[in-house]
Design a protein around this motif. Structure first.
Motif, PDB file in Angstrom:
ATOM      1  N   PHE A  25       0.834  -1.187   0.000  1.00 51.05           N
ATOM      2  CA  PHE A  25       0.000   0.000   0.000  1.00 51.05           C
ATOM      3  C   PHE A  25       0.878   1.250   0.000  1.00 51.05           C
ATOM      4  CE2 PHE A  25      -2.708   3.229   2.005  1.00 51.05           C
ATOM      5  CZ  PHE A  25      -3.830   3.131   1.213  1.00 51.05           C
ATOM      6  N   GLU A  26       1.930   1.242   0.827  1.00 52.66           N
ATOM      7  CA  GLU A  26       2.837   2.385   0.895  1.00 52.66           C
ATOM      8  C   GLU A  26       3.528   2.605  -0.449  1.00 52.66           C
ATOM      9  OE1 GLU A  26       6.099   4.095   3.961  1.00 52.66           O
ATOM     10  OE2 GLU A  26       6.458   2.077   3.213  1.00 52.66           O
ATOM     11  N   GLU A  27       3.938   1.541  -1.117  1.00 51.62           N
ATOM     12  CA  GLU A  27       4.575   1.665  -2.431  1.00 51.62           C
ATOM     13  C   GLU A  27       3.608   2.259  -3.445  1.00 51.62           C
ATOM     14  OE1 GLU A  27       5.903  -2.204  -3.609  1.00 51.62           O
ATOM     15  OE2 GLU A  27       7.249  -2.386  -1.900  1.00 51.62           O
ATOM     16  N   THR A  28       2.350   1.866  -3.364  1.00 50.85           N
ATOM     17  CA  THR A  28       1.342   2.346  -4.308  1.00 50.85           C
ATOM     18  C   THR A  28       0.995   3.802  -4.063  1.00 50.85           C
ATOM     19  OG1 THR A  28       0.391   0.136  -4.472  1.00 50.85           O
ATOM     20  CG2 THR A  28      -1.011   1.959  -5.152  1.00 50.85           C
ATOM     21  N   ILE A  29       0.814   4.164  -2.803  1.00 56.42           N
ATOM     22  CA  ILE A  29       0.351   5.509  -2.481  1.00 56.42           C
ATOM     23  C   ILE A  29       1.466   6.550  -2.571  1.00 56.42           C
ATOM     24  CG2 ILE A  29       0.628   5.481   0.023  1.00 56.42           C
ATOM     25  CD1 ILE A  29      -2.275   6.649   0.039  1.00 56.42           C
ATOM     26  N   ARG A  30       2.687   6.141  -2.359  1.00 56.71           N
ATOM     27  CA  ARG A  30       3.880   6.996  -2.398  1.00 56.71           C
ATOM     28  C   ARG A  30       3.702   8.230  -1.515  1.00 56.71           C
ATOM     29  NH1 ARG A  30       7.347   4.567  -5.695  1.00 56.71           N
ATOM     30  NH2 ARG A  30       6.482   3.359  -7.386  1.00 56.71           N
ATOM     31  N   VAL A  31       3.549   9.436  -2.080  1.00 56.79           N
ATOM     32  CA  VAL A  31       3.450  10.652  -1.268  1.00 56.79           C
ATOM     33  C   VAL A  31       2.008  11.122  -1.075  1.00 56.79           C
ATOM     34  CG1 VAL A  31       5.761  11.431  -1.869  1.00 56.79           C
ATOM     35  CG2 VAL A  31       3.818  12.160  -3.267  1.00 56.79           C
ATOM     36  N   ASP A  32       1.052  10.433  -1.677  1.00 57.97           N
ATOM     37  CA  ASP A  32      -0.352  10.798  -1.494  1.00 57.97           C
ATOM     38  C   ASP A  32      -0.813  10.369  -0.102  1.00 57.97           C
ATOM     39  OD1 ASP A  32      -0.659  11.896  -4.048  1.00 57.97           O
ATOM     40  OD2 ASP A  32      -1.072   9.928  -4.921  1.00 57.97           O
ATOM     41  N   GLN A  33      -2.003  10.796   0.280  1.00 58.69           N
ATOM     42  CA  GLN A  33      -2.565  10.409   1.563  1.00 58.69           C
ATOM     43  C   GLN A  33      -3.526   9.243   1.371  1.00 58.69           C
ATOM     44  OE1 GLN A  33      -2.704  13.903   0.679  1.00 58.69           O
ATOM     45  NE2 GLN A  33      -0.755  14.091   1.709  1.00 58.69           N
ATOM     46  N   GLY A  34      -3.622   8.401   2.383  1.00 57.31           N
ATOM     47  CA  GLY A  34      -4.552   7.287   2.363  1.00 57.31           C
ATOM     48  C   GLY A  34      -4.478   6.539   3.676  1.00 57.31           C
ATOM     49  N   TYR A  35      -5.363   5.566   3.841  1.00 60.54           N
ATOM     50  CA  TYR A  35      -5.335   4.795   5.086  1.00 60.54           C
ATOM     51  C   TYR A  35      -5.825   3.373   4.879  1.00 60.54           C
ATOM     52  CZ  TYR A  35     -10.360   5.854   5.529  1.00 60.54           C
ATOM     53  OH  TYR A  35     -11.718   5.971   5.309  1.00 60.54           O
ATOM     54  N   VAL A  36      -5.419   2.532   5.796  1.00 56.94           N
ATOM     55  CA  VAL A  36      -5.876   1.154   5.873  1.00 56.94           C
ATOM     56  C   VAL A  36      -6.558   1.022   7.230  1.00 56.94           C
ATOM     57  CG1 VAL A  36      -5.190  -1.274   5.942  1.00 56.94           C
ATOM     58  CG2 VAL A  36      -3.949   0.332   4.471  1.00 56.94           C
ATOM     59  N   LEU A  37      -7.768   0.481   7.245  1.00 57.44           N
ATOM     60  CA  LEU A  37      -8.538   0.329   8.482  1.00 57.44           C
ATOM     61  C   LEU A  37      -8.769  -1.154   8.730  1.00 57.44           C
ATOM     62  CD1 LEU A  37     -10.199   1.789  10.731  1.00 57.44           C
ATOM     63  CD2 LEU A  37     -12.150   1.606   9.209  1.00 57.44           C
ATOM     64  N   TRP A  38      -8.297  -1.636   9.892  1.00 55.14           N
ATOM     65  CA  TRP A  38      -8.530  -3.020  10.291  1.00 55.14           C
ATOM     66  C   TRP A  38      -9.645  -3.049  11.316  1.00 55.14           C
ATOM     67  CZ3 TRP A  38      -3.481  -1.187   9.878  1.00 55.14           C
ATOM     68  CH2 TRP A  38      -2.684  -1.846   8.956  1.00 55.14           C
ATOM     69  N   GLN A  39     -10.567  -3.982  11.141  1.00 51.29           N
ATOM     70  CA  GLN A  39     -11.644  -4.186  12.101  1.00 51.29           C
ATOM     71  C   GLN A  39     -11.548  -5.628  12.581  1.00 51.29           C
ATOM     72  OE1 GLN A  39     -14.683  -2.805   9.317  1.00 51.29           O
ATOM     73  NE2 GLN A  39     -15.097  -1.149  10.756  1.00 51.29           N
ATOM     74  N   PRO A  40     -10.864  -5.839  13.714  1.00 54.12           N
ATOM     75  CA  PRO A  40     -10.581  -7.200  14.165  1.00 54.12           C
ATOM     76  C   PRO A  40     -11.790  -7.972  14.683  1.00 54.12           C
ATOM     77  CG  PRO A  40      -9.862  -5.625  15.811  1.00 54.12           C
ATOM     78  CD  PRO A  40     -10.303  -4.828  14.616  1.00 54.12           C
ATOM     79  N   GLY A  41     -12.948  -7.369  14.748  1.00 54.42           N
ATOM     80  CA  GLY A  41     -14.129  -8.058  15.271  1.00 54.42           C
ATOM     81  C   GLY A  41     -14.494  -7.560  16.647  1.00 54.42           C
ATOM     82  N   CYS A  42     -13.539  -7.618  17.559  1.00 52.82           N
ATOM     83  CA  CYS A  42     -13.789  -7.069  18.896  1.00 52.82           C
ATOM     84  C   CYS A  42     -12.480  -6.932  19.653  1.00 52.82           C
ATOM     85  CB  CYS A  42     -14.762  -7.931  19.683  1.00 52.82           C
ATOM     86  SG  CYS A  42     -14.075  -9.467  20.319  1.00 52.82           S
ATOM     87  N   GLY A  53     -15.130  -4.904  29.490  1.00 51.33           N
ATOM     88  CA  GLY A  53     -15.642  -6.099  28.820  1.00 51.33           C
ATOM     89  C   GLY A  53     -15.209  -6.120  27.365  1.00 51.33           C
ATOM     90  N   ARG A  54     -15.627  -7.159  26.654  1.00 54.11           N
ATOM     91  CA  ARG A  54     -15.348  -7.218  25.215  1.00 54.11           C
ATOM     92  C   ARG A  54     -16.058  -6.051  24.546  1.00 54.11           C
ATOM     93  NH1 ARG A  54     -16.408 -13.143  23.074  1.00 54.11           N
ATOM     94  NH2 ARG A  54     -15.423 -12.249  21.256  1.00 54.11           N
ATOM     95  N   GLU A  55     -15.458  -5.523  23.487  1.00 53.79           N
ATOM     96  CA  GLU A  55     -16.037  -4.392  22.761  1.00 53.79           C
ATOM     97  C   GLU A  55     -16.108  -4.727  21.282  1.00 53.79           C
ATOM     98  OE1 GLU A  55     -17.848  -1.433  21.503  1.00 53.79           O
ATOM     99  OE2 GLU A  55     -17.363  -1.266  23.624  1.00 53.79           O
ATOM    100  N   PHE A  56     -17.299  -4.641  20.718  1.00 48.46           N
ATOM    101  CA  PHE A  56     -17.499  -4.997  19.317  1.00 48.46           C
ATOM    102  C   PHE A  56     -17.596  -3.783  18.395  1.00 48.46           C
ATOM    103  CE2 PHE A  56     -18.839  -8.605  21.753  1.00 48.46           C
ATOM    104  CZ  PHE A  56     -18.338  -9.676  21.033  1.00 48.46           C
ATOM    105  N   LYS A  57     -18.304  -2.758  18.825  1.00 51.19           N
ATOM    106  CA  LYS A  57     -18.571  -1.626  17.942  1.00 51.19           C
ATOM    107  C   LYS A  57     -17.346  -0.755  17.693  1.00 51.19           C
ATOM    108  CE  LYS A  57     -21.702   2.201  17.150  1.00 51.19           C
ATOM    109  NZ  LYS A  57     -22.821   2.984  17.639  1.00 51.19           N
ATOM    110  N   TYR A  58     -16.630  -0.422  18.740  1.00 46.40           N
ATOM    111  CA  TYR A  58     -15.481   0.468  18.619  1.00 46.40           C
ATOM    112  C   TYR A  58     -14.195  -0.346  18.712  1.00 46.40           C
ATOM    113  CZ  TYR A  58     -19.051   3.949  19.442  1.00 46.40           C
ATOM    114  OH  TYR A  58     -20.187   4.712  19.337  1.00 46.40           O
ATOM    115  N   ALA A  59     -13.925  -1.120  17.676  1.00 48.74           N
ATOM    116  CA  ALA A  59     -12.751  -1.992  17.663  1.00 48.74           C
ATOM    117  C   ALA A  59     -12.074  -1.886  16.302  1.00 48.74           C
ATOM    118  CB  ALA A  59     -13.162  -3.432  17.965  1.00 48.74           C
ATOM    119  N   HIS A  60     -11.254  -0.842  16.136  1.00 52.38           N
ATOM    120  CA  HIS A  60     -10.570  -0.615  14.870  1.00 52.38           C
ATOM    121  C   HIS A  60      -9.138  -0.161  15.123  1.00 52.38           C
ATOM    122  CE1 HIS A  60     -14.713  -0.525  13.799  1.00 52.38           C
ATOM    123  NE2 HIS A  60     -14.879   0.768  13.734  1.00 52.38           N
ATOM    124  N   VAL A  61      -8.266  -0.508  14.200  1.00 52.93           N
ATOM    125  CA  VAL A  61      -6.912   0.030  14.153  1.00 52.93           C
ATOM    126  C   VAL A  61      -6.753   0.612  12.755  1.00 52.93           C
ATOM    127  CG1 VAL A  61      -4.438  -0.460  14.205  1.00 52.93           C
ATOM    128  CG2 VAL A  61      -5.971  -1.637  15.781  1.00 52.93           C
TER     129      VAL A  61
END
Length: 99
Positions: A13-30, A40-48
């Motif tokens: 992704f970094e090679e493709t985007i080079r100097v432009d802006q962008g992001y990768v969002l992971w949603q692991p489930g919880c 406790g476990r959290e499902f809705k707000y679980a992103h990196v």
């Protein structure tokens, strides 16, 4: 990220985007339960999110580097700190409400 490097997918992704802006969002489930923090476990707000060449979650504020955002409930900022410690890291920026 500098100490650990990028994984194969993020590197491509970094090679493709080079100097432009962008992001990768992971949603692991919880996020896992953290009994020692009373969380406790959290499902809705679980992103990196890895943001390239920007300093905000929407990748609109150009930056010379990359940023990592951990999305948790705003009342559970200690979860972000706990998650960072699991990877041998620490939170370096202030918490903020999503837009």
């Amino acid at each position: 990220m500098e100490a650990r490097g990028l994984g194969p997918m993020e590197g491509r992704f970094e090679e493709t985007i080079r100097v432009d802006q962008g992001y990768v969002l992971w949603q692991p489930g919880c996020w896992p339960e953290v009994p020692s923090l009373g969380l406790g476990r959290e499902f809705k707000y679980a992103h990196v999110q890895l943001v390239f060449n920007a300093s905000d979650i929407w990748a609109t504020e150009p930056s010379a580097g990359h940023s990592v955002f951990v999305h948790v409930r705003h009342r559970e900022l200690e979860r972000a700190e706990w998650l960072a410690r699991q990877a041998g890291l620490s939170v370096i920026g202030p918490g903020g409400l999503g837009r």
